[in-house]
Structure formats: C-alpha cells, structure tokens
Design a protein around this motif. Sequence first.
Motif, PDB file in Angstrom:
ATOM      1  N   ILE A 150       0.836  -1.195   0.000  1.00 49.36           N
ATOM      2  CA  ILE A 150       0.000   0.000   0.000  1.00 49.36           C
ATOM      3  C   ILE A 150       0.874   1.251   0.000  1.00 49.36           C
ATOM      4  N   ASN A 151       1.940   1.216   0.791  1.00 49.77           N
ATOM      5  CA  ASN A 151       2.852   2.352   0.883  1.00 49.77           C
ATOM      6  C   ASN A 151       3.476   2.686  -0.468  1.00 49.77           C
ATOM      7  N   HIS A 152       3.585   1.678  -1.334  1.00 45.71           N
ATOM      8  CA  HIS A 152       4.281   1.879  -2.607  1.00 45.71           C
ATOM      9  C   HIS A 152       3.354   1.965  -3.811  1.00 45.71           C
ATOM     10  N   ILE A 153       2.040   2.006  -3.592  1.00 43.77           N
ATOM     11  CA  ILE A 153       1.128   2.142  -4.722  1.00 43.77           C
ATOM     12  C   ILE A 153       1.427   3.412  -5.499  1.00 43.77           C
ATOM     13  N   ALA A 154       1.477   4.525  -4.776  1.00 43.24           N
ATOM     14  CA  ALA A 154       1.755   5.797  -5.440  1.00 43.24           C
ATOM     15  C   ALA A 154       3.184   5.856  -5.960  1.00 43.24           C
ATOM     16  N   ALA A 155       4.091   5.121  -5.291  1.00 44.79           N
ATOM     17  CA  ALA A 155       5.498   5.183  -5.664  1.00 44.79           C
ATOM     18  C   ALA A 155       5.762   4.633  -7.057  1.00 44.79           C
ATOM     19  N   VAL A 156       4.876   3.776  -7.552  1.00 45.02           N
ATOM     20  CA  VAL A 156       5.094   3.180  -8.866  1.00 45.02           C
ATOM     21  C   VAL A 156       4.870   4.189  -9.990  1.00 45.02           C
ATOM     22  N   PHE A 157       3.878   5.057  -9.816  1.00 41.80           N
ATOM     23  CA  PHE A 157       3.592   6.003 -10.906  1.00 41.80           C
ATOM     24  C   PHE A 157       3.985   7.434 -10.578  1.00 41.80           C
ATOM     25  N   LEU A 158       4.091   7.781  -9.292  1.00 40.31           N
ATOM     26  CA  LEU A 158       4.297   9.176  -8.913  1.00 40.31           C
ATOM     27  C   LEU A 158       5.648   9.737  -9.372  1.00 40.31           C
ATOM     28  N   PRO A 159       6.786   9.027  -9.200  1.00 41.75           N
ATOM     29  CA  PRO A 159       8.052   9.624  -9.637  1.00 41.75           C
ATOM     30  C   PRO A 159       8.089   9.993 -11.112  1.00 41.75           C
ATOM     31  N   VAL A 160       7.541   9.134 -11.974  1.00 44.57           N
ATOM     32  CA  VAL A 160       7.543   9.448 -13.404  1.00 44.57           C
ATOM     33  C   VAL A 160       6.664  10.668 -13.686  1.00 44.57           C
ATOM     34  N   GLY A 161       5.450  10.678 -13.120  1.00 41.70           N
ATOM     35  CA  GLY A 161       4.556  11.813 -13.338  1.00 41.70           C
ATOM     36  C   GLY A 161       5.133  13.102 -12.793  1.00 41.70           C
ATOM     37  N   LEU A 162       5.695  13.040 -11.599  1.00 41.02           N
ATOM     38  CA  LEU A 162       6.270  14.245 -11.010  1.00 41.02           C
ATOM     39  C   LEU A 162       7.576  14.630 -11.712  1.00 41.02           C
ATOM     40  N   GLY A 163       8.274  13.640 -12.281  1.00 43.98           N
ATOM     41  CA  GLY A 163       9.463  13.968 -13.061  1.00 43.98           C
ATOM     42  C   GLY A 163       9.116  14.831 -14.264  1.00 43.98           C
ATOM     43  N   LEU A 164       7.990  14.530 -14.903  1.00 46.28           N
ATOM     44  CA  LEU A 164       7.535  15.361 -16.031  1.00 46.28           C
ATOM     45  C   LEU A 164       7.085  16.726 -15.539  1.00 46.28           C
ATOM     46  N   LEU A 165       6.385  16.762 -14.388  1.00 52.61           N
ATOM     47  CA  LEU A 165       5.972  18.042 -13.813  1.00 52.61           C
ATOM     48  C   LEU A 165       7.188  18.874 -13.413  1.00 52.61           C
ATOM     49  N   TRP A 166       8.232  18.209 -12.969  1.00 51.69           N
ATOM     50  CA  TRP A 166       9.469  18.888 -12.578  1.00 51.69           C
ATOM     51  C   TRP A 166      10.048  19.692 -13.750  1.00 51.69           C
TER      52      TRP A 166
END
Length: 410
Positions: A348-364
């Motif tokens: 559960i702790n890593h659900i967001a971790a699978v997609f969040l870094p890529v999405g936030l990398g683009l937002l970055w």
Amino acid sequence: MAQYMTLVDAKTLPFWRRPVALLFLMALAMPIAFNTWSALLNNFVIEVADFDGSDIGLLHTVREIPGFLAVGVIAIIVFVREQVLGLVSLILLGVATAVTAWFPSMGGILTITMLSSIGFHYYETVNQSLQLQWLKIEDAPRMLGWLMAAGSLATLIAYLAIMGLWETLNLTYNIVYLIGGGITVLIAIVAMLAYPQFEAPTVQIKKMVLRRRYWLYYALQFMSGARRQIFVVFAGFMMVERFGFEVHEITTLYLINLIANMIFAPLMGRAVGYFGERKALGFEYVGLILVFLSYGGVYYLGWGVVVAATLYVLDHMFFALALALKTYFQKIADPADIAPTAAVAFTINHIAAVFLPVGLGLLWLISPALVFVLAAAMAAISLMLAMLLPRHPEPGHETIFSRPLAQAAE
C-alpha cells in the motif's frame, strides 16, 4: 542458524546474541549499502548517464516496483523463515550495491536498481515485522528510536569516509560502491552464522490479511508512501541540479542529517511513548507542510542554498517521527497479523510510488516548485487522517469513531 529458540529462552544467551542485538546488527548493516548508493546516486547518474528530472523519476519508479510487490513476502515466508529471508535480502542489497558502477548505461542502472530494491524492500518488510514481534509494546517507541540512531551511526561512518577520502584519494564510484555493498554482505553473513532462529510467541498468519478495522493505518501508509517519494526523489536532486552540489558536498549534507538523527531519534521515540501517536504524527505533518511549502519558495522566491540545505535537514528529521505509525499498528493489531500486514502495508505504501516519480518527473520539467506544493497538500491530507487516531489506540479502538473495549462491554 540451525538452533531454534523462543524469545523467553533467548534471555539466557549473552546479550550480543539476543533478538534485540540482532535487530541492532541488521539496523547497522542495511544503511551502509543503501545510503552509500543514495549518497552517490544523483551525481553518478548525472555525470555517467546524463540523467535529467524525467530520467531520475523513471529510475525511482523502477526502484519502487519491488516495494509495490512486497506482498509477495507472504508467499515466501510459507517456505522460508522471516529471519532467514531478512538476512538473504540484505545480502542481495549488498551485492547489487557493490556492482552498481559496473552498469553505467540507462538499462544497466535500471536493472541493478531493480535487484538492489528487491533486497531493500523485502528486508524492510521482514525487519518491520520482526521489530513489532520481538519488541514489547511498552518498549517499542524507545527501542525503535535507538534502532534508527544505530542505523544513522553506521551510515555516519560511511559518509565520513566518503567525505574525507573522495577527493583526497581520488576515489571512484566503483570503489565506494564495492566497499559499501561488501560490508553489508559481510555483516549479513556473520548474522546468519552467529544467531539462532528466534521463535516469536505468536505464530504468524501466512496469507494475505486485509481487515476493515485497520483502514486508518492503511490510509496513513498510502499517504506516507506518496509523500516520501517527493523527498527521496527530488529533494536531493534539487541540491545537485539547482545548486551544483558535488559528491563530497551532498555527503556533508547527509552527514548533518545523520548527526541530527543520532541525537533526536531516541528523543523522538521517547516523545512518541509520552505524547502518543496522534500528537507525534500531527507534529510531523504540520512540520512537513511548512517544509514543502518552503521548498517551493526556494524556486519561486529565489531563496539560497543555505535555506535549501536547512530545509533538507528539517525534512529528514520530521520523517523520523514516522516510527509512530509502527507503534500505532502494534497497539491495534492482532499479534498473528503482524507479518502479513507488514507485507500488505508495504505494498500500500508503494502504490503511489510506482507512478508518482515518473509523473512528477515530467511536472518537474515544467515547474519544480509545483512538485513541492503538491507534497505539502499530501502532508495536509495526512494531518487530517492523523487527527482520527485515538489517544490510546487498542484493538477495537483503532480510530476516534470506535469505542474502547471496556466501554463497548458496558
């Protein structure tokens, strides 16, 4: 490790061979490999593989996939004891860290990161389970604080070596990775040979467990994982990309974090025991909201490197209070649920971790400040959830909406 021993019988062993001593030894071993990898990562991928914000986001998404699959630990412990699995996972982490510099391409870095991540996340899943099974409820906050301090001490020694010898001896990424990973492997092998297999008082359920009464714990774990990604992925990356930190400089920043952790982690453990999980988590989340919003100010208002470095240290210190989440679960859990729920919670702790870094990398690439504003919003949601914890959690009284067992029986 052919000998089996209950926790009661383990009290007859010399102190250095008891379960708590093994927890401390593992707490020393894991951070040496993991934090050596982390300390060099941003400089390594930028200098060797020319990573940008999008690439680093992809790397961390790959790194978090094994965390998302941590529920697989439940299937493994049907055949392998948790203690053995934890030490084997440490060996995998150490070996993968040791050979990191042998794979300088994008594909190579992603592959070796996946292997080291399997070792790290499976170790962390089992380690959390063993901590909650082997530590008494009344001792857990204090001991968890000391375990964090022990890990910081081990990492401190590694960072001092990197900081002091990187330029002096003209060290290479390969040498540092080999030494850091190799030490972790050596410690894990010693632990395998020196300790008996300890039997916890309660036999653990070896299948997936999802209980409605744990819903608040699951929600807090989800938000913690989402929020943590922004610190792990982008806070250090900001120091290298925006302020041009070199290896010895980013290591100095980590060094300050470690010293602060060694001093304050035991105090935080005592604070959790004294004030309770609700107040401790509330304090953490308020602090993180302010820190993440201030990170945004580094970009929008042009605040300098001193402010950014100070925020980085404060950020790290606030995350130490997350031990309150462990003790909250220990208080509300059925003892037989600890191992399977540790695995479920990591997933559960890593659900967001699978997609969040890529999405936030683009937002970055569009606006780094917006990444930190989003993190502040996540911390605010966590704060609202933390306010639902009761002052004295226990089975049947997991949230403020449920009544203590004594009242329910009236």
